[in-house]
Design a protein around this motif. Sequence first.
Motif, PDB file in Angstrom:
ATOM      1  N   TYR A   1     -10.650   5.988  -1.532  1.00  0.00           N
ATOM      2  CA  TYR A   1      -9.268   5.577  -1.309  1.00  0.00           C
ATOM      3  C   TYR A   1      -8.894   4.559  -2.363  1.00  0.00           C
ATOM      4  CZ  TYR A   1     -10.054   7.734   3.216  1.00  0.00           C
ATOM      5  OH  TYR A   1     -10.369   8.622   4.205  1.00  0.00           O
TER       6      TYR A   1
ATOM      7  N   SER B   1      -3.678  12.121  -1.689  1.00  0.00           N
ATOM      8  CA  SER B   1      -3.154  12.439  -0.374  1.00  0.00           C
ATOM      9  C   SER B   1      -2.661  11.125   0.219  1.00  0.00           C
ATOM     10  CB  SER B   1      -4.240  13.048   0.510  1.00  0.00           C
ATOM     11  OG  SER B   1      -3.755  13.254   1.806  1.00  0.00           O
ATOM     12  N   THR B   2      -1.357  10.995   0.360  1.00  0.00           N
ATOM     13  CA  THR B   2      -0.748   9.747   0.805  1.00  0.00           C
ATOM     14  C   THR B   2      -0.079   9.958   2.166  1.00  0.00           C
ATOM     15  OG1 THR B   2       1.412  10.184  -0.165  1.00  0.00           O
ATOM     16  CG2 THR B   2      -0.253   9.211  -1.614  1.00  0.00           C
ATOM     17  N   PRO B   3       0.367   8.873   2.800  1.00  0.00           N
ATOM     18  CA  PRO B   3       1.122   9.048   4.046  1.00  0.00           C
ATOM     19  C   PRO B   3       2.426   9.826   3.844  1.00  0.00           C
ATOM     20  CG  PRO B   3       0.359   6.800   3.856  1.00  0.00           C
ATOM     21  CD  PRO B   3       0.034   7.469   2.563  1.00  0.00           C
ATOM     22  N   ARG B   4       2.919   9.898   2.613  1.00  0.00           N
ATOM     23  CA  ARG B   4       4.135  10.655   2.315  1.00  0.00           C
ATOM     24  C   ARG B   4       3.855  12.062   1.824  1.00  0.00           C
ATOM     25  NH1 ARG B   4       7.874   6.179  -0.698  1.00  0.00           N
ATOM     26  NH2 ARG B   4       7.675   4.597   0.917  1.00  0.00           N
TER      27      ARG B   4
ATOM     28  N   GLY C   1      -3.483   6.028  -1.473  1.00  0.00           N
ATOM     29  CA  GLY C   1      -4.065   6.981  -0.546  1.00  0.00           C
ATOM     30  C   GLY C   1      -5.415   7.466  -1.010  1.00  0.00           C
TER      31      GLY C   1
END
Length: 132
Positions: free
Chosen positions: A88, A107-110, A125
Amino acid sequence: MSMSDPLGDLLTRIRNAHGARQTKCLAPASRLKTDVLEVLKREGYIRAWRVAELRPGVSQIEIELKYSEGEPAIKEISRVSKPGRRVYSKIKELPKFYNGLGIQILSTPRGVMSDAEARAANVGGEVLCRVF
């Protein structure tokens, strides 16, 4: 039979198809794979991809690989975050790959995005892979 690293399998299929100078490659479909392929298409590393349903509940991705003057558009593609060691990164601590010539896919929260898009959105991320 289950696979421990489906994204690693996709990257290996792309790497092997480029090594064999194939124009297309096939892989089992998943949401994460289609998101990663969409980033690769936006960044210009592949021509196109499409999902074909083999039978109800089983889909396959067909990827059209990109070449310029006979050389593959993807010179190097490698997995960073693996099932045994997740990586991360905060966006401020994410180094540029090949001094900004390559991309890293996060890979992000968005959602799944390239490192440039993540810097613009100021969100970190999991670093999925690197592409040059």
